[in-house]
Motif scaffolding. Sequence first.
Motif, short mmCIF file in Angstrom:
data_model
loop_
_atom_site.label_atom_id
_atom_site.label_comp_id
_atom_site.label_asym_id
_atom_site.label_seq_id
_atom_site.Cartn_x
_atom_site.Cartn_y
_atom_site.Cartn_z
N HIS A 108 0.84 -1.20 0.00
CA HIS A 108 0.00 0.00 0.00
C HIS A 108 0.87 1.25 0.00
O HIS A 108 1.98 1.23 0.54
N VAL A 109 0.38 2.30 -0.60
CA VAL A 109 1.07 3.58 -0.59
C VAL A 109 1.12 4.10 0.85
O VAL A 109 0.13 3.99 1.59
N LYS B 274 11.68 -0.27 -7.71
CA LYS B 274 11.85 0.53 -8.92
C LYS B 274 11.59 2.01 -8.70
O LYS B 274 12.29 2.87 -9.22
N LYS B 275 10.53 2.32 -7.95
CA LYS B 275 10.14 3.71 -7.74
C LYS B 275 9.73 3.95 -6.28
O LYS B 275 8.55 3.87 -5.96
N PRO B 276 10.68 4.21 -5.42
CA PRO B 276 10.34 4.44 -4.01
C PRO B 276 9.30 5.53 -3.82
O PRO B 276 8.48 5.46 -2.92
N GLU B 277 9.33 6.55 -4.71
CA GLU B 277 8.39 7.66 -4.54
C GLU B 277 6.95 7.25 -4.83
O GLU B 277 6.01 7.91 -4.37
N ALA B 278 6.75 6.16 -5.59
CA ALA B 278 5.38 5.68 -5.83
C ALA B 278 4.84 4.96 -4.60
O ALA B 278 3.64 4.96 -4.35
N TRP B 279 5.75 4.37 -3.83
CA TRP B 279 5.35 3.68 -2.60
C TRP B 279 5.18 4.68 -1.45
O TRP B 279 4.24 4.58 -0.66
N TRP B 280 6.10 5.64 -1.38
CA TRP B 280 6.07 6.63 -0.31
C TRP B 280 6.29 8.01 -0.92
O TRP B 280 7.42 8.51 -0.97
N PRO B 281 5.23 8.63 -1.42
CA PRO B 281 5.37 9.90 -2.15
C PRO B 281 6.07 11.01 -1.37
O PRO B 281 6.73 11.86 -1.95
#
Length: 360
Positions: free
Chosen positions: A26-27, A59-66
């Motif tokens: 989850h985000v 791949k995209k840490p910012e998608a998981w934890w903006p």
Amino acid sequence: MWSSGITRCQQFHNSVALEGHAALNHVLVGLPKQIRQADGTSCTVISLGDPVAFDELVKKPEAWWPRFTSAIDARRLRDRITREGNTLLVNTAICIALLAELYTTTSEAGAKRQDWQFHHRTRLTVGSCPIADFGIMAGSVSGPGIGQLAYYDTLAKSTTYGQDPNDHYWIYFTTIRGEVLYLDCGLYSLSPGSVLKADPYVADHLTERFTLIPAFLRDSVARKTMTNIHTERSRTSVLKNAGILEALMRKQREFEKENGELYSQFMQSISGKETSARDKRLVTPFVQVTRAQIRANLLNERWKAYPPEPTLVSDVYDLIRPSPPSGVKQVNAVFAGWQSELKKIEEKEARARGAATKHH
């Protein structure tokens, strides 16, 4: 030889996490919040939002934890969550594997050995002092920086709690001189701290994946220099467990299925709780995998080349900050997929700071 078990701790935590920890699917909403619970202990609350694919974590840490503050902080939090819990399951598997591979042989002339046993009498020692007993301790851990994670589901409006520092498990070893040592591989989720430089101990094909592994060994040196954070409530011997030892002496094909139930009963006797269906399913495979690793070390005698003392690193993330120490090539391999991402994010943050300066 206990180092073989430590590498399995890391591998088992990763395996369980992949089965689906809510916080890894989850985000993360906003920033973690530190609160003080009614009993005085610390708790970090993480808010969960919409579902997100597990691959996004890498791949995209910012998608998981903006709203993550840095790639390092994102990685540290992900590691805390990935390594959370399962301490009784993992410690049980390691202790039973040690018993099976090191203590089911005998020096008696003409003694029977199963076809899966090697003709060895390798035993655990601390230096030159033999181990007289080992098993699992149950208790609690407390001290500065130690705290629990909690997860608030913003959609379901519900909270679940992570690994409990008051319901903790670790391995103990007692020497023939009466010295008791603690091996705790389950502290990282409660308080990110020291890690073991494990590449001298792991198989070549695992070196890049498990170069740095959280582990805490409280021996005579640590006892003199560090405050004790463990409080023992009970200890349960594995070495002296006649039921498990008798079961391990049977032919391998005959006992694996029924031993799963024996192992789950053993865990229940320690925790006082019914063993979950998941742990019942995982404990036997975990024992088998750990046994295979220990057996391989015995066969190729790799353990004879182990360094006399383990190398501990106080903070794994010091190794990926500017001005890295020697050997950084090996360290970076652990963070494959995150290094390039870290550089991009730092460049992006620098550009944003530059733009803000110009704007003002």
